[in-house]
Write a protein that holds these residues in place. Structure first.
Motif, mmCIF file in Angstrom:
data_model
loop_
_atom_site.group_PDB
_atom_site.id
_atom_site.type_symbol
_atom_site.label_atom_id
_atom_site.label_comp_id
_atom_site.label_asym_id
_atom_site.label_seq_id
_atom_site.Cartn_x
_atom_site.Cartn_y
_atom_site.Cartn_z
ATOM 1 N N HIS B 83 0.852 -1.198 0.000
ATOM 2 C CA HIS B 83 0.000 0.000 0.000
ATOM 3 C C HIS B 83 0.884 1.243 0.000
ATOM 4 O O HIS B 83 1.201 1.794 1.050
ATOM 5 C CB HIS B 83 -0.923 -0.012 1.227
ATOM 6 C CG HIS B 83 -2.068 -0.955 1.129
ATOM 7 N ND1 HIS B 83 -1.887 -2.329 1.156
ATOM 8 C CD2 HIS B 83 -3.401 -0.759 0.985
ATOM 9 C CE1 HIS B 83 -3.071 -2.918 1.035
ATOM 10 N NE2 HIS B 83 -4.008 -1.993 0.930
ATOM 11 N N ASN B 86 0.291 4.195 2.251
ATOM 12 C CA ASN B 86 0.396 4.037 3.702
ATOM 13 C C ASN B 86 1.411 4.983 4.324
ATOM 14 O O ASN B 86 1.226 5.484 5.428
ATOM 15 C CB ASN B 86 0.809 2.601 4.057
ATOM 16 C CG ASN B 86 -0.395 1.680 4.212
ATOM 17 O OD1 ASN B 86 -1.531 2.109 3.989
ATOM 18 N ND2 ASN B 86 -0.140 0.443 4.587
ATOM 19 N N ILE B 87 2.498 5.174 3.576
ATOM 20 C CA ILE B 87 3.620 5.930 4.124
ATOM 21 C C ILE B 87 3.181 7.337 4.527
ATOM 22 O O ILE B 87 3.662 7.890 5.510
ATOM 23 C CB ILE B 87 4.776 5.930 3.097
ATOM 24 C CG1 ILE B 87 6.103 6.131 3.813
ATOM 25 C CG2 ILE B 87 4.538 6.906 1.970
ATOM 26 C CD1 ILE B 87 7.278 5.652 2.978
ATOM 27 N N GLU B 89 0.442 8.072 5.824
ATOM 28 C CA GLU B 89 -0.333 7.987 7.072
ATOM 29 C C GLU B 89 0.522 7.441 8.214
ATOM 30 O O GLU B 89 -0.006 7.035 9.259
ATOM 31 C CB GLU B 89 -1.551 7.071 6.856
ATOM 32 C CG GLU B 89 -2.504 7.607 5.793
ATOM 33 C CD GLU B 89 -3.368 6.498 5.193
ATOM 34 O OE1 GLU B 89 -3.695 5.539 5.907
ATOM 35 O OE2 GLU B 89 -3.697 6.595 3.988
ATOM 36 N N GLY B 90 1.840 7.377 7.996
ATOM 37 C CA GLY B 90 2.724 6.874 9.044
ATOM 38 C C GLY B 90 2.700 5.367 9.188
ATOM 39 O O GLY B 90 3.074 4.816 10.225
ATOM 40 N N LEU B 91 2.228 4.685 8.138
ATOM 41 C CA LEU B 91 2.188 3.218 8.169
ATOM 42 C C LEU B 91 3.229 2.657 7.203
ATOM 43 O O LEU B 91 3.671 3.333 6.285
ATOM 44 C CB LEU B 91 0.795 2.727 7.757
ATOM 45 C CG LEU B 91 -0.373 3.165 8.632
ATOM 46 C CD1 LEU B 91 -1.696 2.742 8.003
ATOM 47 C CD2 LEU B 91 -0.248 2.585 10.030
ATOM 48 N N GLN B 92 3.574 1.378 7.392
ATOM 49 C CA GLN B 92 4.473 0.689 6.482
ATOM 50 C C GLN B 92 3.804 0.449 5.131
ATOM 51 O O GLN B 92 2.621 0.090 5.091
ATOM 52 C CB GLN B 92 4.847 -0.678 7.056
ATOM 53 C CG GLN B 92 5.859 -0.648 8.167
ATOM 54 C CD GLN B 92 7.241 -0.360 7.636
ATOM 55 O OE1 GLN B 92 7.790 0.706 7.866
ATOM 56 N NE2 GLN B 92 7.806 -1.288 6.893
ATOM 57 N N THR B 95 3.673 -4.847 4.958
ATOM 58 C CA THR B 95 3.785 -5.635 6.187
ATOM 59 C C THR B 95 3.521 -7.083 5.796
ATOM 60 O O THR B 95 2.864 -7.355 4.792
ATOM 61 C CB THR B 95 2.766 -5.222 7.271
ATOM 62 O OG1 THR B 95 1.458 -5.547 6.807
ATOM 63 C CG2 THR B 95 2.839 -3.745 7.586
ATOM 64 N N ALA B 148 12.678 1.753 2.764
ATOM 65 C CA ALA B 148 12.879 0.726 3.782
ATOM 66 C C ALA B 148 13.819 -0.397 3.326
ATOM 67 O O ALA B 148 14.447 -1.062 4.148
ATOM 68 C CB ALA B 148 11.528 0.144 4.197
#
Lengths: 349, 349
Positions: B83, B86-87, B89-92, B95, B148
């Motif tokens: 996704h 996501n980045i 929204e502070g998400l990976q 996952t 990442a």
């Protein structure tokens, strides 16, 4: 900093012990009834789900399957195995677990045992079909095959369809005795029978649930009288059937998802274009279900991913306000999403 | 009796925290090198695996995938999402978690986080390809896209191929600064560059790993000199590519599993019969890899289930003798396998 997982990294996990506590917290029959209602609601919106036949890995010993589906908002899948020989080694024939995730972020939101939950949802599914297909006022069911599913099937038919009598038969009398013990005191008349034929006497609902992975003939045509609703649960993979082909030929057949049932269900014995009715269309009223008292209806149950999806969503909702879950450190969630390596570095001892 | 789960009911679980401890216990570079070797061993026996394209559920926001495989003795699958948004929204972006099971019983034997592990195995896979395709004596890599994956890619190329210099570029300089910080003191010459072109100067290995879900052109043809090995990591789903088509046309292209790569990789831009070589055949010696110093080789990496299988097996082996796992009550295991309902009854409060 970042040495303990962030709240985003945690996924609620329902262990077997907590699932059993949840079932008792809700009440077994209430759980079965509510799950049946939830499943009916999802069958009504059948067209809103992504559907795909399960992904099966077959081996000589059994099968391991992944069953995914999505309604566009949530994604769910179940891991489930079927290994009939396991029982001889003191293992479960079927074990399962499942996951719910957010479609929007891809993040898992619930991991759950599904061995107990699958037993409950399979019974709820049978009850949902019987609610729409069994003859009016059905009070007696025959339960052919008294393995791990038997008690769940009986209680779901009681909770949802109001049956009061269960006639039991298994080639292994010890299995029947187990059901007699387990259902004692649960307000059902229980009758142990010596043959499948005897078990079917006076039953308006006949459920078969046996586990052999071979073309078996648990029921033959002469055993099935007019007006009966058949619920064939045990035939659920290629080469595994329970009913004689002649029974299928004089039944009106209802299925979950034809693409899957034609491969895995009783109807693998029939021509690929033999007419069947999708149960969701009966539930929405688009297609007729039972049309007369003499009709033999057959629900050729194989289990479909949407049922597991419903079950996981139901558990998620029912968990609210309880402490019947653990928090699992399943997802890496660095403070800065691109800094996965930094999180690893900072975890150095 | 039966109120606490039996030993059979427990599945070893490796949390993110324990995975990171395991990596440090082994050593990051040793982990990457051993994982690359394990992957090479499994690629040599490629034909013994069940292979199927991953099962992907696409949505507007991203994709959720299940990636199963089996070698007949063990079965493994990974759940992974992608996704790109996501980045924000502070998400990976990605996952993942995975599972190993016994084919013989269908019982899970290991559940593991795979966000960290996927980062490691993706880097090990790149290093495995470069070991067989990069020009001899390659000492300098360009890392285009400093998200990442960047540090893992750099360290794997160091541990496996012996590079000593990494030239870094990202459209966001903060990402490059993060890599500079994280790799400081890890015995690599680090050069921050202002353009992709500058990063590629003098590099024998060029790795692209960017995350946009759109047909992007991170590299154009004029930027790629003779003799370079390209490692395209970021193009890994339909509509997501990084290289200009002209680069593909003058490269010899190596892939994991063509059926999947033609849908998801850089080669989705080419005719469906454009010649590609399966990397496992280069590793076994059945097909040539690099044939000359001027050749441009391209590893069109999309990630295949066998790599995750290898990673899970490696973790299982490396866990032995450690306490870096928990025991998860994931499987119902009644004393008598057919008595699932009895187990539920006995769990009543």
């Amino acid at each position: 900093m970042a040495l303990t997982p962030s709240p985003l990294a945690y996924v609620p996990f329902v262990s077997v012990a907590n699932m059993m506590k949840l079932v008792h917290h809700v009440g077994i029959e209430t759980f079965l009834l509510e799950l049946t209602d939830a499943m009916e609601a999802d069958f009504r919106r059948w067209e809103s789900f992504d559907k795909t036949p399960r992904l099966a890995a077959h081996s000589e010993e059994g099968v391991i399957e992944l069953m995914p589906t999505s309604d566009g908002e949530f994604y769910g899948f179940k891991y489930v195995n079927g290994h009939p020989k396991n029982i001889k080694e003191g293992l479960q024939t079927v074990t399962a677990f499942g996951l719910l995730a957010s479609v929007g972020t891809g993040y898992p939101i619930l991991l759950s045992e599904m061995t107990v939950l699958t037993a409950l949802r399979t019974a709820a599914m049978s009850a949902l079909a019987a609610r729409h297909l069994a003859p009016e006022g059905a009070a007696c069911m025959a339960m052919i095959g008294n393995g791990a599913q038997a008690e769940f099937q009986a209680l779901a038919m009681k909770a949802v369809c109001g049956i009061d009598t269960v006639r039991l038969y298994d080639i292994d009398r010890a299995a029947t005795d187990k059901v007699l013990r387990n259902l004692d005191g649960l307000d059902l008349n229980l009758v142990a029978c010596d043959t499948a034929q005897e078990a079917m006497e006076g039953a308006q609902i006949v459920t078969t649930c046996t586990a052999d992975k071979q073309f078996a003939t648990i029921l033959t045509d002469n055993m099935v009288g007019a007006g009966v609703h058949l619920n064939a649960v045990g035939g659920d993979c290629p080469g595994k059937t329970e009913l004689h082909r002649d029974i299928l030929m004089r039944s009106d057949i209802f299925v979950e998802y034809p693409e899957q049932t034609r491969i895995e269900g009783e109807i693998q014995q029939l021509d690929p274009d033999h007419p069947v009715t999708e149960l969701w269309q009966v539930i929405t009223g688009a297609k007729p279900g039972r049309t007369g008292p003499g009709q033999v209806t057959l629900f050729d149950s194989v289990g479909f991913a949407i049922e597991d999806f419903t079950a996981l969503c139901y558990v998620r909702d029912r968990l609210e306000g309880t402490d019947l879950y653990e928090k699992l450190d399943l997802l890496a969630d660095p403070d800065e999403p691109r800094d996965l390596f930094g999180m690893l570095l900072r975890a150095a001892p």
